[in-house]
Design a protein around this motif. Sequence first.
Motif, PDB file in Angstrom:
ATOM      1  N   ALA A 182       0.916  -1.470   0.056  1.00 18.48           N
ATOM      2  CA  ALA A 182      -0.280  -0.334   0.063  1.00 18.48           C
ATOM      3  C   ALA A 182       1.291   1.469   0.130  1.00 18.48           C
ATOM      4  O   ALA A 182       1.834   1.000   0.844  1.00 18.48           O
ATOM      5  N   ALA A 183       0.364   2.071  -0.975  1.00 19.87           N
ATOM      6  CA  ALA A 183       1.050   3.627  -0.788  1.00 19.87           C
ATOM      7  C   ALA A 183       0.370   4.014  -0.122  1.00 19.87           C
ATOM      8  O   ALA A 183       0.950   5.993  -0.041  1.00 19.87           O
ATOM      9  N   LEU A 184      -1.214   4.633   0.754  1.00 17.53           N
ATOM     10  CA  LEU A 184      -1.680   5.176   1.689  1.00 17.53           C
ATOM     11  C   LEU A 184      -2.610   4.223   2.191  1.00 17.53           C
ATOM     12  O   LEU A 184      -2.953   3.257   2.669  1.00 17.53           O
ATOM     13  N   VAL A 185      -2.783   4.047   4.161  1.00 13.53           N
ATOM     14  CA  VAL A 185      -3.185   4.338   4.516  1.00 13.53           C
ATOM     15  C   VAL A 185      -4.833   4.850   4.694  1.00 13.53           C
ATOM     16  O   VAL A 185      -4.504   6.338   4.896  1.00 13.53           O
ATOM     17  N   VAL A 186      -5.785   4.546   4.883  1.00 16.00           N
ATOM     18  CA  VAL A 186      -7.054   5.874   5.218  1.00 16.00           C
ATOM     19  C   VAL A 186      -8.013   4.895   6.026  1.00 16.00           C
ATOM     20  O   VAL A 186      -8.276   4.538   6.493  1.00 16.00           O
ATOM     21  N   LEU A 187      -7.924   5.913   7.322  1.00 18.06           N
ATOM     22  CA  LEU A 187      -8.438   5.750   8.798  1.00 18.06           C
ATOM     23  C   LEU A 187      -9.920   6.322   8.731  1.00 18.06           C
ATOM     24  O   LEU A 187      -9.824   7.746   8.521  1.00 18.06           O
ATOM     25  N   PRO A 188     -10.951   5.708   8.633  1.00 16.64           N
ATOM     26  CA  PRO A 188     -11.574   6.325   9.053  1.00 16.64           C
ATOM     27  C   PRO A 188     -12.513   6.931  10.692  1.00 16.64           C
ATOM     28  O   PRO A 188     -11.551   5.806  11.875  1.00 16.64           O
ATOM     29  N   ASP A 189     -13.124   7.518  11.443  1.00 17.70           N
ATOM     30  CA  ASP A 189     -13.517   7.905  12.373  1.00 17.70           C
ATOM     31  C   ASP A 189     -14.821   6.830  13.197  1.00 17.70           C
ATOM     32  O   ASP A 189     -15.200   7.256  14.353  1.00 17.70           O
ATOM     33  N   GLU A 190     -15.275   6.218  11.987  1.00 16.32           N
ATOM     34  CA  GLU A 190     -15.763   4.783  12.744  1.00 16.32           C
ATOM     35  C   GLU A 190     -16.172   3.977  11.548  1.00 16.32           C
ATOM     36  O   GLU A 190     -15.616   4.157   9.895  1.00 16.32           O
ATOM     37  N   PRO A 191     -17.009   2.554  11.714  1.00 15.64           N
ATOM     38  CA  PRO A 191     -16.804   2.420  13.404  1.00 15.64           C
ATOM     39  C   PRO A 191     -15.979   1.789  14.252  1.00 15.64           C
ATOM     40  O   PRO A 191     -15.994   2.165  16.173  1.00 15.64           O
ATOM     41  N   TYR A 192     -14.201   2.131  13.840  1.00 22.31           N
ATOM     42  CA  TYR A 192     -13.116   2.167  15.271  1.00 22.31           C
ATOM     43  C   TYR A 192     -13.660   3.472  14.500  1.00 22.31           C
ATOM     44  O   TYR A 192     -12.894   4.197  13.942  1.00 22.31           O
ATOM     45  N   ARG A 193     -12.777   4.329  16.416  1.00 21.74           N
ATOM     46  CA  ARG A 193     -13.073   5.817  15.952  1.00 21.74           C
ATOM     47  C   ARG A 193     -10.846   6.273  16.139  1.00 21.74           C
ATOM     48  O   ARG A 193     -10.463   6.264  16.990  1.00 21.74           O
ATOM     49  N   PHE A 194     -10.726   6.143  15.101  1.00 22.51           N
ATOM     50  CA  PHE A 194      -9.499   5.968  14.387  1.00 22.51           C
ATOM     51  C   PHE A 194      -9.146   7.151  14.408  1.00 22.51           C
ATOM     52  O   PHE A 194      -9.375   8.364  14.316  1.00 22.51           O
TER      53      PHE A 194
END
Length: 239
Positions: A182-194
């Motif tokens: 991977a060249a990127l990590v996308v972290l959403p704030d739900e369902p886990y609140r990254f």
Amino acid sequence: MRVVSLVPSLTEAVAVSAPGLLAGATDWCDRPAGLDVVRVGGTKNPDVPGILALNPDLVIANEEENRAPDLDALRAAGVRVLVTEVRALPQAFRELERVLVDGCGLARPRWLAEAESAWAELRPPERSLPAVVPVWRRPWMVLGRDTFAGDLLRRLGVRQVYAGHHDRYPRVPLDELRASGAALVVLPDEPYRFTADDGPEAFPGLPCALVSGRHLTWYGPSLAEAPAVIGAALRAALR
């Protein structure tokens, strides 16, 4: 008509379109702000007797977010239950129309047309960036095949490394994620609140985009803003 919603994004869709229709919603339904309805428990553990006490004409649910035994119990009690399935953007638009127009008897809301236009106006991405998209930690889980969020990201130039996995939300050890290419990590704030700290800690050296989970995973009024909001987060991470 009296409607109970067991899906936060559908709660928002109904409340924005016709505020007086909603009689009940889950504890997780926090949009629109200040929503004043009877709370009927969680998406996975709704209070079935409490829902029945509201005498709803319609309960709206989702095949992924809600449990079949709860929906079967509502049907057995004579309640009409409308279950959505949303795994891609075009399907989201069709299901929203089915809920609001066919299910609730409303005119097609303006925000739905605005959302369709916002996505239709997107130019095809110039490049596709391989990325991992975690949705949970302890254990690590990521987006896999056939997901709504994955389809939105694809339209914005993000190619999921695990899009071909046989599971929709595979559990993948962290060391494997780091070695995935991977060249990127996308972290959403739900369902886990990254948070902004999770990326550098778990994926040192990789750019990390912290994105709004509501704009990435909800299908409702937020879809009109989603291309701009998610796109801005991706661009900021790649500067």
